[in-house]
Write a protein that holds these residues in place. Structure first.
Motif, PDB file in Angstrom:
ATOM      1  N   LEU A   1       9.794  25.991  40.114  1.00 44.47           N
ATOM      2  CA  LEU A   1      10.169  26.078  41.525  1.00 44.47           C
ATOM      3  C   LEU A   1       9.460  24.994  42.318  1.00 44.47           C
ATOM      4  O   LEU A   1       8.239  24.938  42.335  1.00 44.47           O
ATOM      5  CB  LEU A   1       9.747  27.429  42.109  1.00 44.47           C
ATOM      6  N   SER A   2      10.214  24.128  42.942  1.00 39.88           N
ATOM      7  CA  SER A   2       9.590  23.087  43.731  1.00 39.88           C
ATOM      8  C   SER A   2      10.497  22.698  44.881  1.00 39.88           C
ATOM      9  O   SER A   2      11.464  21.963  44.705  1.00 39.88           O
ATOM     10  CB  SER A   2       9.303  21.873  42.849  1.00 39.88           C
TER      11      SER A   2
ATOM     12  N   ASN B   1      13.716  19.936  45.411  1.00 38.08           N
ATOM     13  CA  ASN B   1      14.993  20.610  45.544  1.00 38.08           C
ATOM     14  C   ASN B   1      15.334  21.506  44.364  1.00 38.08           C
ATOM     15  O   ASN B   1      16.496  21.624  43.973  1.00 38.08           O
ATOM     16  CB  ASN B   1      16.098  19.576  45.732  1.00 38.08           C
ATOM     17  N   LEU B   2      14.326  22.093  43.747  1.00 37.62           N
ATOM     18  CA  LEU B   2      14.567  22.982  42.608  1.00 37.62           C
ATOM     19  C   LEU B   2      14.347  24.434  43.021  1.00 37.62           C
ATOM     20  O   LEU B   2      13.238  24.843  43.336  1.00 37.62           O
ATOM     21  CB  LEU B   2      13.610  22.638  41.461  1.00 37.62           C
ATOM     22  N   GLY B   3      15.408  25.207  43.014  1.00 34.78           N
ATOM     23  CA  GLY B   3      15.321  26.620  43.370  1.00 34.78           C
ATOM     24  C   GLY B   3      15.556  27.501  42.154  1.00 34.78           C
ATOM     25  O   GLY B   3      15.780  26.991  41.053  1.00 34.78           O
TER      26      GLY B   3
END
Lengths: 229, 198
Positions: B110-111, B115-117
């Motif tokens: 998750l970051s 842009n990582l969901g």
């Protein structure tokens, strides 16, 4: 020429090549800068294990282009209180700072505010309140401060028994069924957050920040709103 | 000497991590001049791999079949699942031979800034699998970063009635305390283990 040491916080890092990283740093004297830490992923590198966010760092760097080269890092305090709910808050704050801070403009007051916020949030029972306060101060410093004193149309003082809606670019506007009560607005302006409805308070800063980001959204909000608890 | 095809090959090789124009040029000239059979093999293997390797439908590891060999292996403990960030993490754990359960590869962590969901990491798929297969333990083998922490807590917050553990952090084997960074020492003290008699 001897290199100067700068106080700094790491906001974000991304891998570059096999072993290097490009880090976004928030420095006391020079604001937000990008530095490359060569070989930082190698266990024997002097940067290994020290490049961590939310701890105050002392760094030296050189270079004239936009991307500087990191030459030394020293970690001042140890922040090992991870693996807690705090990580959401911290990721959110760093995303916000990266999106809101212009590159290379000194923001020493804001740096001090962020430093203070990190100390408070690590020890506070009420993370929400510390976070809201930081958001309000941040908006104020960047010129998006909310006017808690006057109604936007009439310019008259906010009154205890009236209700108001919040219009991000303007301020509080009197409205019969407004979301915010006069007494709540006055309490916030006096930094008295005890009796404020947390959800309302959050929606206030969310709207104001949304405006300051020019409608841009924060990914962390989207991620963490899916939380059950 | 320079030709369009050669230029194209050099440019293509620079997509590899850590390979710049100069190294790419050296590689291209070596392959074309000194090792044509090796070059042919690379070309064929790449083509084959691209056509046939996909993500395992169950754990998202790279595989040539619908299910990877770990997911197909019925002798493995199907009640525990180890969550890792990348295929290379899975291979690292597999190479130790110390873990006999199943895996799930997130392909990241998750970051918000990258842009990582949760959806990008297949977390809904992971939760569904844990529920459907009635798993009893989740082992989170995630990196020791704020993003890793957030991912761990996110997963923990979305499951119920299941043991959730996280791999421990500490002093590397053969390492001396003096040379270990203070954060790791702090964490290893928190995660200390009792010495048993046997």
């Amino acid at each position: 020429m001897t290199e100067l040491w700068h106080d700094a916080f790491l906001l974000h890092q991304r891998p570059y090549g096999n072993t290097s990283v490009i880090a976004e740093m928030f420095t006391l004297e020079n604001g937000r800068i990008s530095v490359i830490a060569r070989g930082a992923k190698k266990p024997k590198s002097k940067f290994f294990g020290v490049l961590s966010p939310f701890s105050k760092l002392r760094i030296t760097y050189r270079g004239r282009s936009e991307l500087k080269t990191l030459t030394n890092v020293d970690k001042e305090d140890i922040f090992s209180d991870s693996f807690s709910k705090l990580s959401y808050t911290l990721l959110y704050i760093n995303e916000l700072l990266i999106k809101i801070l212009p590159q290379g403009a000194p923001q020493s007051e804001l740096f001090k505010l962020y430093d203070k916020f990190l100390i408070e949030v690590k020890s506070s029972e009420e993370i929400d309140i510390v976070l809201r306060k930081f958001e309000l101060d941040l908006l104020e410093m960047l010129g998006y401060g909310i006017n808690f004193i006057n109604e936007v149309d009439s310019g008259q003082s906010i009154e205890l028994n009236k209700s108001y809606d919040f219009v991000p670019e303007l301020g509080f506007k009197e409205s019969p069924n407004g979301l915010f009560e006069g007494n709540e607005i006055i309490s916030i302006s006096k930094l008295n957050f005890k009796d404020i409805n947390k959800k309302k308070f959050k929606s206030l800063t969310t709207m104001a920040i949304g405006y300051s980001l020019d409608g841009g959204d924060l990914k962390s909000r989207e991620i963490f709103k899916t939380l059950k608890k | 000497m320079s030709s369009d095809l050669l230029d194209k090959l050099i440019k293509a090789l620079t997509v590899l991590p850590g390979v710049g124009k100069k190294s790419a040029q050296r590689m291209a000239l070596y392959l074309l001049d000194k090792n044509k059979s090796g070059a042919r093999e690379i070309a064929n293997s790449l083509n084959d791999a691209l056509d046939n390797i996909q993500r395992c439908k169950s754990c998202r590891m790279l595989t040539t079949n619908d299910l990877c060999h770990v997911c197909q292996d019925e002798t493995r403990d199907s009640l525990s699942i180890c969550v890792v960030e990348s295929p290379s993490d899975l291979l690292a754990i597999e190479s130790t031979g110390g873990y006999k359960g199943k895996y799930f590869v997130l392909m990241g962590r998750l970051s918000p800034l990258d842009n990582l969901g949760p959806d990008d990491l297949g977390i809904p798929q992971l939760l569904e699998r844990i529920d459907k297969e009635n798993m009893k333990e989740i082992i989170l083998a995630l990196s020791s970063t704020v993003e890793g922490d957030a991912t761990a807590i996110f997963i923990k917050d979305h499951v119920e009635n299941i043991k959730v553990s996280r791999i421990s952090y500490g002093i590397p084997i053969g390492g001396e305390l003096e040379y270990v960074d203070s954060n790791t020492i702090a964490r290893s003290i928190i995660g200390r283990v009792e010495i048993n008699d046997d």
